[in-house]
Design a protein around this motif. Structure first.
Motif, PDB file in Angstrom:
ATOM      1  N   ASP A  12       0.791  -1.239   0.000  1.00  0.00           N
ATOM      2  CA  ASP A  12       0.000   0.000   0.000  1.00  0.00           C
ATOM      3  C   ASP A  12       0.824   1.290   0.000  1.00  0.00           C
ATOM      4  O   ASP A  12       0.445   2.265   0.656  1.00  0.00           O
ATOM      5  CB  ASP A  12      -0.983   0.015   1.169  1.00  0.00           C
ATOM      6  CG  ASP A  12      -2.067  -1.025   1.014  1.00  0.00           C
ATOM      7  OD1 ASP A  12      -2.300  -1.485  -0.114  1.00  0.00           O
ATOM      8  OD2 ASP A  12      -2.686  -1.388   2.034  1.00  0.00           O
ATOM      9  N   GLN A  14       0.788   3.866  -1.649  1.00  0.00           N
ATOM     10  CA  GLN A  14      -0.051   4.583  -2.597  1.00  0.00           C
ATOM     11  C   GLN A  14      -0.436   5.959  -2.076  1.00  0.00           C
ATOM     12  O   GLN A  14      -0.529   6.182  -0.869  1.00  0.00           O
ATOM     13  CB  GLN A  14      -1.329   3.783  -2.855  1.00  0.00           C
ATOM     14  CG  GLN A  14      -1.094   2.410  -3.436  1.00  0.00           C
ATOM     15  CD  GLN A  14      -2.353   1.564  -3.333  1.00  0.00           C
ATOM     16  OE1 GLN A  14      -2.501   0.804  -2.388  1.00  0.00           O
ATOM     17  NE2 GLN A  14      -3.264   1.708  -4.293  1.00  0.00           N
ATOM     18  N   GLU A  15      -0.701   6.839  -3.020  1.00  0.00           N
ATOM     19  CA  GLU A  15      -1.071   8.222  -2.679  1.00  0.00           C
ATOM     20  C   GLU A  15      -2.274   8.271  -1.736  1.00  0.00           C
ATOM     21  O   GLU A  15      -2.321   9.098  -0.838  1.00  0.00           O
ATOM     22  CB  GLU A  15      -1.377   9.018  -3.961  1.00  0.00           C
ATOM     23  CG  GLU A  15      -0.167   9.241  -4.851  1.00  0.00           C
ATOM     24  CD  GLU A  15       0.879  10.157  -4.261  1.00  0.00           C
ATOM     25  OE1 GLU A  15       0.567  10.948  -3.335  1.00  0.00           O
ATOM     26  OE2 GLU A  15       2.030  10.094  -4.734  1.00  0.00           O
ATOM     27  N   SER A  52      -0.986  -3.404  -3.937  1.00  0.00           N
ATOM     28  CA  SER A  52      -1.736  -2.157  -3.797  1.00  0.00           C
ATOM     29  C   SER A  52      -3.213  -2.449  -3.565  1.00  0.00           C
ATOM     30  O   SER A  52      -3.758  -3.421  -4.100  1.00  0.00           O
ATOM     31  CB  SER A  52      -1.606  -1.327  -5.075  1.00  0.00           C
ATOM     32  OG  SER A  52      -0.248  -1.005  -5.325  1.00  0.00           O
ATOM     33  N   VAL A  54      -6.968  -1.609  -4.312  1.00  0.00           N
ATOM     34  CA  VAL A  54      -7.805  -0.995  -5.335  1.00  0.00           C
ATOM     35  C   VAL A  54      -9.230  -1.497  -5.125  1.00  0.00           C
ATOM     36  O   VAL A  54      -9.454  -2.703  -5.033  1.00  0.00           O
ATOM     37  CB  VAL A  54      -7.320  -1.347  -6.766  1.00  0.00           C
ATOM     38  CG1 VAL A  54      -8.213  -0.684  -7.806  1.00  0.00           C
ATOM     39  CG2 VAL A  54      -5.860  -0.945  -6.963  1.00  0.00           C
ATOM     40  N   ASN A  74      -9.592   4.641  -3.167  1.00  0.00           N
ATOM     41  CA  ASN A  74      -8.621   3.954  -4.031  1.00  0.00           C
ATOM     42  C   ASN A  74      -9.319   3.266  -5.210  1.00  0.00           C
ATOM     43  O   ASN A  74      -9.164   2.074  -5.433  1.00  0.00           O
ATOM     44  CB  ASN A  74      -7.777   2.951  -3.233  1.00  0.00           C
ATOM     45  CG  ASN A  74      -6.650   3.624  -2.483  1.00  0.00           C
ATOM     46  OD1 ASN A  74      -6.728   4.810  -2.196  1.00  0.00           O
ATOM     47  ND2 ASN A  74      -5.627   2.889  -2.161  1.00  0.00           N
ATOM     48  N   GLU A  80      -5.395   8.436  -6.152  1.00  0.00           N
ATOM     49  CA  GLU A  80      -5.191   7.718  -4.895  1.00  0.00           C
ATOM     50  C   GLU A  80      -4.536   6.347  -5.090  1.00  0.00           C
ATOM     51  O   GLU A  80      -3.855   5.846  -4.204  1.00  0.00           O
ATOM     52  CB  GLU A  80      -6.513   7.550  -4.139  1.00  0.00           C
ATOM     53  CG  GLU A  80      -7.062   8.841  -3.581  1.00  0.00           C
ATOM     54  CD  GLU A  80      -7.806   9.674  -4.617  1.00  0.00           C
ATOM     55  OE1 GLU A  80      -8.236   9.120  -5.662  1.00  0.00           O
ATOM     56  OE2 GLU A  80      -7.946  10.892  -4.398  1.00  0.00           O
ATOM     57  N   VAL A  81      -4.762   5.694  -6.225  1.00  0.00           N
ATOM     58  CA  VAL A  81      -4.205   4.359  -6.425  1.00  0.00           C
ATOM     59  C   VAL A  81      -2.762   4.384  -6.918  1.00  0.00           C
ATOM     60  O   VAL A  81      -2.083   3.349  -6.880  1.00  0.00           O
ATOM     61  CB  VAL A  81      -5.043   3.487  -7.394  1.00  0.00           C
ATOM     62  CG1 VAL A  81      -6.430   3.248  -6.828  1.00  0.00           C
ATOM     63  CG2 VAL A  81      -5.094   4.072  -8.774  1.00  0.00           C
ATOM     64  N   ARG A  82      -2.278   5.539  -7.359  1.00  0.00           N
ATOM     65  CA  ARG A  82      -0.895   5.622  -7.856  1.00  0.00           C
ATOM     66  C   ARG A  82       0.098   5.375  -6.735  1.00  0.00           C
ATOM     67  O   ARG A  82      -0.125   5.755  -5.577  1.00  0.00           O
ATOM     68  CB  ARG A  82      -0.627   6.992  -8.471  1.00  0.00           C
ATOM     69  CG  ARG A  82      -1.303   7.195  -9.800  1.00  0.00           C
ATOM     70  CD  ARG A  82      -0.735   8.388 -10.528  1.00  0.00           C
ATOM     71  NE  ARG A  82      -0.797   9.601  -9.738  1.00  0.00           N
ATOM     72  CZ  ARG A  82      -1.549  10.653 -10.027  1.00  0.00           C
ATOM     73  NH1 ARG A  82      -2.303  10.650 -11.098  1.00  0.00           N
ATOM     74  NH2 ARG A  82      -1.543  11.704  -9.255  1.00  0.00           N
ATOM     75  N   LEU A  83       1.212   4.748  -7.106  1.00  0.00           N
ATOM     76  CA  LEU A  83       2.299   4.582  -6.139  1.00  0.00           C
ATOM     77  C   LEU A  83       2.875   5.948  -5.810  1.00  0.00           C
ATOM     78  O   LEU A  83       2.808   6.884  -6.620  1.00  0.00           O
ATOM     79  CB  LEU A  83       3.392   3.673  -6.708  1.00  0.00           C
ATOM     80  CG  LEU A  83       2.991   2.214  -6.900  1.00  0.00           C
ATOM     81  CD1 LEU A  83       4.145   1.429  -7.508  1.00  0.00           C
ATOM     82  CD2 LEU A  83       2.552   1.575  -5.596  1.00  0.00           C
ATOM     83  N   HIS A  94       3.578  -6.880  -9.536  1.00  0.00           N
ATOM     84  CA  HIS A  94       2.513  -6.057  -8.961  1.00  0.00           C
ATOM     85  C   HIS A  94       1.235  -6.862  -8.807  1.00  0.00           C
ATOM     86  O   HIS A  94       0.845  -7.607  -9.708  1.00  0.00           O
ATOM     87  CB  HIS A  94       2.257  -4.832  -9.846  1.00  0.00           C
ATOM     88  CG  HIS A  94       3.389  -3.866  -9.853  1.00  0.00           C
ATOM     89  ND1 HIS A  94       3.410  -2.749  -9.070  1.00  0.00           N
ATOM     90  CD2 HIS A  94       4.569  -3.888 -10.514  1.00  0.00           C
ATOM     91  CE1 HIS A  94       4.546  -2.096  -9.268  1.00  0.00           C
ATOM     92  NE2 HIS A  94       5.268  -2.770 -10.142  1.00  0.00           N
ATOM     93  N   GLU A  96      -2.920  -6.576  -6.919  1.00  0.00           N
ATOM     94  CA  GLU A  96      -3.936  -5.725  -6.302  1.00  0.00           C
ATOM     95  C   GLU A  96      -4.700  -6.537  -5.277  1.00  0.00           C
ATOM     96  O   GLU A  96      -4.909  -7.736  -5.461  1.00  0.00           O
ATOM     97  CB  GLU A  96      -4.910  -5.188  -7.362  1.00  0.00           C
ATOM     98  CG  GLU A  96      -4.255  -4.205  -8.298  1.00  0.00           C
ATOM     99  CD  GLU A  96      -5.225  -3.641  -9.325  1.00  0.00           C
ATOM    100  OE1 GLU A  96      -6.416  -4.059  -9.360  1.00  0.00           O
ATOM    101  OE2 GLU A  96      -4.796  -2.778 -10.100  1.00  0.00           O
TER     102      GLU A  96
END
Length: 189
Positions: A12, A14-15, A52, A54, A74, A80-83, A94, A96
């Motif tokens: 996680d 993530q932004e 991540s 999502v 997210n 919000e989902v971007r690293l 990667h 999810e």
């Protein structure tokens, strides 16, 4: 299948988990420490996994808490989902997820076994939720767990770190500082 025994799992980064302006320092520290750990993994030729969170907008993947609060986050295609900007974790696999544990509903366990991992080094956010849940599930999947102390953030330090320390004692999971992680990773090289 390779004979590697260790893999690094970032959770996680993530932004969406760093939206609060007060988390700016945590963000910078997490990027620096995560990049450092990923660099050590690359040098040691240890596989890296980036997991991540999502969620679907239609509520089909929302947790009970999200449903009760009628508030999702997210979503695919949102910032919000971007690293986190500045991360250098590649090469990486990667995945999810839709729950706290990186194992829940993913192929993580299978992929770790495919690369020959018996130990997972966990890093990311948050100590009290996704990192702890992933650590518990790693144990259930028969993986040894190492928590990368400097590369794990907590929104609630008074509960997050004690939770990981409890898992460390109960499940014999290690919490290692940077020099000990470096030794562990270079032992695989």
């Amino acid at each position: 299948m390779t004979e590697l025994s260790t893999a690094v799992v970032f959770i996680d980064l993530q932004e969406g988990f760093f939206e609060d302006p007060s988390s700016r320092d945590d963000r910078e520290l997490m990027v620096a420490e995560s990049n450092r750990l990923a660099g050590l993994a690359r040098q040691a030729r240890v596989p890296v996994f980036v997991v991540s969170t999502v969620h679907a907008r239609d509520t089909s993947t929302w947790t009970l808490k999200m449903l009760e609060d009628d508030q999702g986050f997210n979503f695919p295609g949102t910032p919000e989902v971007r690293l986190l900007e500045g991360l250098n974790l590649e090469p990486a696999t990667h995945l999810e997820k839709i729950r706290d544990s990186a194992f829940h509903g993913t192929t993580l366990a299978q992929q770790l076994r495919t690369v020959g991992a018996r130990t997972v080094i966990l890093a990311g956010v948050l100590a009290e939720s996704c990192v702890a849940a992933t650590g518990r599930d790693a144990f259930a999947h028969d993986f040894r767990v190492v928590y990368a102390r400097q590369a794990i953030a907590s929104a609630e330090a008074e509960t997050g770190w004690p939770m990981l320390e409890g898992l460390s004692g109960t499940l014999r999971q290690q919490i290692l500082n940077r020099p000990d992680l470096e030794r562990l990773l270079t032992a695989d090289a």
